[in-house]
Design a protein around this motif. Structure first.
Motif, PDB file in Angstrom:
ATOM      1  N   LYS A   1      35.038  53.581  35.988  1.00 44.37           N
ATOM      2  CA  LYS A   1      35.687  52.151  35.365  1.00 44.37           C
ATOM      3  C   LYS A   1      37.076  52.148  34.868  1.00 44.37           C
ATOM      4  CE  LYS A   1      34.805  50.677  30.732  1.00 44.37           C
ATOM      5  NZ  LYS A   1      34.353  50.841  29.131  1.00 44.37           N
ATOM      6  N   GLY A   2      37.885  53.556  34.357  1.00 46.38           N
ATOM      7  CA  GLY A   2      38.958  53.354  33.931  1.00 46.38           C
ATOM      8  C   GLY A   2      40.076  52.658  35.046  1.00 46.38           C
ATOM      9  N   MET A   3      39.780  52.701  36.479  1.00 49.95           N
ATOM     10  CA  MET A   3      40.675  52.624  37.635  1.00 49.95           C
ATOM     11  C   MET A   3      40.125  51.448  37.975  1.00 49.95           C
ATOM     12  SD  MET A   3      40.923  54.307  41.702  1.00 49.95           S
ATOM     13  CE  MET A   3      39.113  53.624  41.494  1.00 49.95           C
ATOM     14  N   ILE A   4      39.110  50.714  37.868  1.00 50.50           N
ATOM     15  CA  ILE A   4      38.852  49.252  37.752  1.00 50.50           C
ATOM     16  C   ILE A   4      38.421  48.453  36.938  1.00 50.50           C
ATOM     17  CG2 ILE A   4      36.531  47.883  38.344  1.00 50.50           C
ATOM     18  CD1 ILE A   4      35.473  50.383  40.066  1.00 50.50           C
ATOM     19  N   GLU A   5      38.458  48.769  35.646  1.00 52.63           N
ATOM     20  CA  GLU A   5      39.132  47.914  34.672  1.00 52.63           C
ATOM     21  C   GLU A   5      40.552  46.998  34.996  1.00 52.63           C
ATOM     22  OE1 GLU A   5      38.743  47.142  29.811  1.00 52.63           O
ATOM     23  OE2 GLU A   5      38.329  49.013  30.758  1.00 52.63           O
ATOM     24  N   GLN A   6      41.312  48.566  35.015  1.00 52.82           N
ATOM     25  CA  GLN A   6      42.907  48.571  35.291  1.00 52.82           C
ATOM     26  C   GLN A   6      43.464  47.201  36.734  1.00 52.82           C
ATOM     27  OE1 GLN A   6      45.089  52.676  36.343  1.00 52.82           O
ATOM     28  NE2 GLN A   6      46.913  51.814  35.979  1.00 52.82           N
ATOM     29  N   GLU A   7      42.712  47.689  37.475  1.00 53.70           N
ATOM     30  CA  GLU A   7      42.933  46.907  38.611  1.00 53.70           C
ATOM     31  C   GLU A   7      42.779  45.702  38.145  1.00 53.70           C
ATOM     32  OE1 GLU A   7      43.758  46.028  42.684  1.00 53.70           O
ATOM     33  OE2 GLU A   7      44.525  47.544  41.462  1.00 53.70           O
ATOM     34  N   ILE A   8      41.502  45.192  38.128  1.00 50.03           N
ATOM     35  CA  ILE A   8      41.459  43.887  37.181  1.00 50.03           C
ATOM     36  C   ILE A   8      42.351  42.998  36.611  1.00 50.03           C
ATOM     37  CG2 ILE A   8      39.265  42.508  35.754  1.00 50.03           C
ATOM     38  CD1 ILE A   8      37.284  44.550  36.292  1.00 50.03           C
ATOM     39  N   ARG A   9      42.145  44.194  35.515  1.00 50.25           N
ATOM     40  CA  ARG A   9      43.822  43.594  34.150  1.00 50.25           C
ATOM     41  C   ARG A   9      45.204  43.467  34.722  1.00 50.25           C
ATOM     42  NH1 ARG A   9      42.505  43.858  29.123  1.00 50.25           N
ATOM     43  NH2 ARG A   9      41.491  45.132  28.340  1.00 50.25           N
ATOM     44  N   ARG A  10      45.531  44.290  36.237  1.00 51.27           N
ATOM     45  CA  ARG A  10      46.576  43.652  36.965  1.00 51.27           C
ATOM     46  C   ARG A  10      46.685  42.105  37.701  1.00 51.27           C
ATOM     47  NH1 ARG A  10      48.395  44.391  41.987  1.00 51.27           N
ATOM     48  NH2 ARG A  10      46.412  45.407  42.694  1.00 51.27           N
ATOM     49  N   LYS A  11      45.304  42.175  38.295  1.00 54.32           N
ATOM     50  CA  LYS A  11      44.780  40.978  38.601  1.00 54.32           C
ATOM     51  C   LYS A  11      45.148  39.681  38.483  1.00 54.32           C
ATOM     52  CE  LYS A  11      45.067  41.494  42.886  1.00 54.32           C
ATOM     53  NZ  LYS A  11      45.760  41.537  44.003  1.00 54.32           N
ATOM     54  N   LEU A  12      44.510  39.583  36.576  1.00 57.72           N
ATOM     55  CA  LEU A  12      44.749  39.179  36.155  1.00 57.72           C
ATOM     56  C   LEU A  12      46.155  38.755  35.429  1.00 57.72           C
ATOM     57  CD1 LEU A  12      41.485  39.596  33.347  1.00 57.72           C
ATOM     58  CD2 LEU A  12      42.007  37.775  35.733  1.00 57.72           C
ATOM     59  N   ASP A  13      46.397  40.111  35.513  1.00 61.34           N
ATOM     60  CA  ASP A  13      48.355  39.702  34.980  1.00 61.34           C
ATOM     61  C   ASP A  13      48.921  38.965  36.090  1.00 61.34           C
ATOM     62  OD1 ASP A  13      48.062  40.817  32.441  1.00 61.34           O
ATOM     63  OD2 ASP A  13      48.873  42.706  33.402  1.00 61.34           O
ATOM     64  N   GLU A  14      48.443  39.424  37.607  1.00 59.66           N
ATOM     65  CA  GLU A  14      49.539  38.883  38.555  1.00 59.66           C
ATOM     66  C   GLU A  14      48.910  37.437  38.762  1.00 59.66           C
ATOM     67  OE1 GLU A  14      48.524  39.488  43.409  1.00 59.66           O
ATOM     68  OE2 GLU A  14      48.303  41.455  42.125  1.00 59.66           O
ATOM     69  N   HIS A  15      48.214  36.369  38.090  1.00 61.11           N
ATOM     70  CA  HIS A  15      47.135  35.288  38.853  1.00 61.11           C
ATOM     71  C   HIS A  15      47.340  34.340  37.369  1.00 61.11           C
ATOM     72  CE1 HIS A  15      46.568  36.145  42.898  1.00 61.11           C
ATOM     73  NE2 HIS A  15      45.848  37.286  42.484  1.00 61.11           N
ATOM     74  N   PHE A  16      47.553  35.004  36.400  1.00 62.29           N
ATOM     75  CA  PHE A  16      47.016  34.330  35.117  1.00 62.29           C
ATOM     76  C   PHE A  16      47.841  33.932  34.415  1.00 62.29           C
ATOM     77  CE2 PHE A  16      43.028  34.430  37.272  1.00 62.29           C
ATOM     78  CZ  PHE A  16      42.477  33.024  36.416  1.00 62.29           C
ATOM     79  N   SER A  17      49.473  35.279  34.575  1.00 65.02           N
ATOM     80  CA  SER A  17      50.523  35.195  33.180  1.00 65.02           C
ATOM     81  C   SER A  17      51.962  34.035  33.370  1.00 65.02           C
ATOM     82  CB  SER A  17      50.711  37.026  33.510  1.00 65.02           C
ATOM     83  OG  SER A  17      50.655  37.878  33.197  1.00 65.02           O
TER      84      SER A  17
END
Length: 92
Positions: A76-92
């Motif tokens: 869970k921690g690793m998956i959640e971190q990757e989702i957050r990274r992708k959201l930052d990459e595309h929506f920041s």
């Protein structure tokens, strides 16, 4: 069963946000063999054995919800971190 809930503000137009989610969905299908389907103009569902979820576009926010089966719960921690990274990459 573990769950992930992430809300992230964005400033994209609905069409731009939809295009970004389409791009992310393509990558999910290629990289993780995830099945994706638009449920409505603003909600994309995704699934594969052990993972189900949705990505919902709001006017100023994106919401990712995922449920992890027993096999993926320890990650869970690793998956959640990757989702957050992708959201930052595309929506920041």
């Amino acid at each position: 069963m573990a769950s992930i809930e992430i809300h992230r503000p964005h400033r994209l137009s609905p069409a731009e946000a939809h295009a970004v989610i389409d791009h992310v969905a393509t990558r999910m299908r290629e990289k993780f063999q995830v099945e994706t389907k638009w449920q409505s103009d603003r909600t994309l569902s995704f699934q594969r054995p052990g993972i189900t979820g949705t990505i919902t576009l709001e006017p100023n926010e994106i919401h990712v919800s995922a449920q992890l089966g027993m096999l993926f719960s320890p990650l869970k921690g690793m998956i959640e971190q990757e989702i957050r990274r992708k959201l930052d990459e595309h929506f920041s």
